[in-house]
Design an enzyme around this catalytic site. Structure first.
Site, mmCIF file in Angstrom:
data_model
loop_
_atom_site.group_PDB
_atom_site.id
_atom_site.type_symbol
_atom_site.label_atom_id
_atom_site.label_comp_id
_atom_site.label_asym_id
_atom_site.label_seq_id
_atom_site.Cartn_x
_atom_site.Cartn_y
_atom_site.Cartn_z
ATOM 1 N N GLY A 188 36.324 41.208 44.413
ATOM 2 C CA GLY A 188 36.092 41.239 42.934
ATOM 3 C C GLY A 188 35.026 40.041 42.545
ATOM 4 O O GLY A 188 34.828 39.055 43.212
ATOM 5 N N CYS A 189 34.532 40.130 41.418
ATOM 6 C CA CYS A 189 33.673 39.305 40.891
ATOM 7 C C CYS A 189 34.223 37.894 40.610
ATOM 8 O O CYS A 189 33.834 36.866 41.231
ATOM 9 C CB CYS A 189 32.735 39.581 39.874
ATOM 10 S SG CYS A 189 33.606 40.502 38.546
ATOM 11 N N TYR A 190 35.055 37.877 39.723
ATOM 12 C CA TYR A 190 35.973 36.666 39.600
ATOM 13 C C TYR A 190 36.479 36.099 40.651
ATOM 14 O O TYR A 190 36.338 34.695 40.926
ATOM 15 C CB TYR A 190 37.068 36.983 38.524
ATOM 16 C CG TYR A 190 36.633 37.220 36.965
ATOM 17 C CD1 TYR A 190 35.882 36.012 36.232
ATOM 18 C CD2 TYR A 190 37.249 38.034 36.503
ATOM 19 C CE1 TYR A 190 35.712 36.176 35.027
ATOM 20 C CE2 TYR A 190 36.972 38.377 35.097
ATOM 21 C CZ TYR A 190 35.929 37.121 34.373
ATOM 22 O OH TYR A 190 35.710 37.385 33.139
ATOM 23 N N THR A 248 35.349 36.166 43.831
ATOM 24 C CA THR A 248 34.264 35.371 44.514
ATOM 25 C C THR A 248 33.812 33.810 44.024
ATOM 26 O O THR A 248 33.927 33.029 44.806
ATOM 27 C CB THR A 248 33.142 36.347 44.686
ATOM 28 O OG1 THR A 248 33.209 37.755 45.141
ATOM 29 C CG2 THR A 248 32.005 35.834 45.370
ATOM 30 N N ALA A 249 33.781 33.860 42.708
ATOM 31 C CA ALA A 249 33.331 32.537 42.136
ATOM 32 C C ALA A 249 34.312 31.595 42.242
ATOM 33 O O ALA A 249 34.183 30.372 42.483
ATOM 34 C CB ALA A 249 32.937 32.769 40.712
#
Length: 350
Positions: A151-153, A155-156
């Site tokens: 997911g995007c969150y 990853t960061a």
């Protein structure tokens, strides 16, 4: 040398699907041969994306195994709980799959069902899936036939915390992730809270009681830490189209360890060989516009006032490094291509 791969994209009309089309259309080892859409089947892809006129000369087709039979690798850019219905047949047919949804990210099928509201239809495939974060699982991804793109969150957040946890410098029981995202992370569906008139000049937290990405972040950080982690994760929605900014807080286990210079060196060394993680100079602060349209995660590490709290700032484009770009990065590993292939260009400014 990598060979040409025939590519199918399931869910080609969403934002992640559109970015897959853009990236793969310029990839020297990829030929997109099928793009599916239930609502737009029979219409030209270029009608939905005029920027691809003369680049993608295909019509959308209905999503079915029959329409993907000529593909070597199939990307799923579908809503959660969709890919799991089609992946078993594709794997049985010898296709390789990269799933951008959450269907194969969580290792516990019961936990997945609790967060996504339906039973998993092929839990036996969950362990088979490689978690598609190259900075963690490069070798596993390269040999996989099923990849679960993060997911995007996650990853960061995971990339931001990883060096601290690997070094054992922080209390993994009290991590905090305060993250902001643009509205494209919610997809194209018309929801009142995401309309321009509702979002402009506003800013809000959501999912405070529990967000679907929370168990994924905990699972991944727990694997790094070798045990359970304590994480407070609060996402926020800001009035911009794309981008994620994660401000991460971790308390040093030993306040005498981890000087600002040592922390800077830790991060620089941890990511020295990573093509898509850029550790900024000491004192810097990355901005979402610095990664827009590109596959880079940019970060900076701080120790405010010399205290016992480390603050990491981590930014990505949620549709690229947080979705389509990371999936293409995995694709490159799977076919033995240069990991930078079709991803090396910097994003646009302004």
């Amino acid at each position: 040398m990598a060979q040409l791969q025939r590519i199918g994209i399931v869910g080609g009309t969403g934002y992640a699907g559109a970015e897959l089309l853009r990236l793969l259309s310029a990839h020297p080892h990829a030929e997109v041969v099928a793009v599916t859409s239930r609502g737009d089947a029979g219409t030209p892809v270029a009608d939905a994306y005029p920027q691809l006129r003369g680049v993608i000369d295909l019509d959308f087709v209905e999503p079915s195994t029959a329409n993907l039979v000529d593909c070597d690798i199939v990307f799923f850019a579908t809503p959660h709980a969709a890919a799991m219905h089609d992946v078993p047949a594709l794997l049985e047919a010898g296709k390789r799959v990269i799933d951008l949804s959450a269907d194969f990210r969580l290792k516990d099928a019961d936990e997945w069902a609790a967060w996504y509201g339906v039973e998993h239809v092929c839990p036996e495939l969950i362990e088979r899936a490689a978690y598609g974060m190259p900075e963690l699982n490069r070798e596993q991804i390269a040999g996989a036939d099923l990849v679960a793109a993060p997911g995007c969150y996650p990853t960061a957040v995971v990339l931001g915390f990883k060096p601290l946890i690997d070094a054992g410098l922080v209390d993994a029981a009290s991590l905090i992730a305060d993250a902001k995202t643009g509205v494209s992370g919610a997809g194209k569906s018309l929801k009142p809270g995401f309309l321009f008139a509702e979002m402009q000049e506003s800013f809000k937290a959501y999912g405070v009681a529990g967000h679907r990405h929370l168990p994924e972040i905990r699972q991944t950080l727990g694997e790094l830490a070798g045990g359970d982690v304590g994480l407070t994760f609060v996402p926020h929605l800001v009035p911009m189209i794309r981008g994620i900014h994660a401000t991460l807080y971790a308390r040093l286990s030993d306040s005498n360890a981890g000087s600002a210079d040592a922390l800077q060196a830790l991060y620089e060394n941890a990511y020295a060989d990573e093509p898509f993680v850029d550790v900024l100079p000491a004192g810097a602060a990355p901005e979402t516009r610095h990664v827009r349209g590109g596959n880079m995660c940019r970060m900076a590490v701080h120790r405010p006032g010399g205290g016992d709290t480390v603050v990491v700032l981590s930014v990505i484009d949620n549709l690229i490094k947080g979705a389509a770009g990371q999936a293409v990065q995995c694709f490159n590993l799977m076919i033995g291509a240069d990991e930078n292939c079709a991803l090396a260009a910097p994003g646009p400014l302004p």
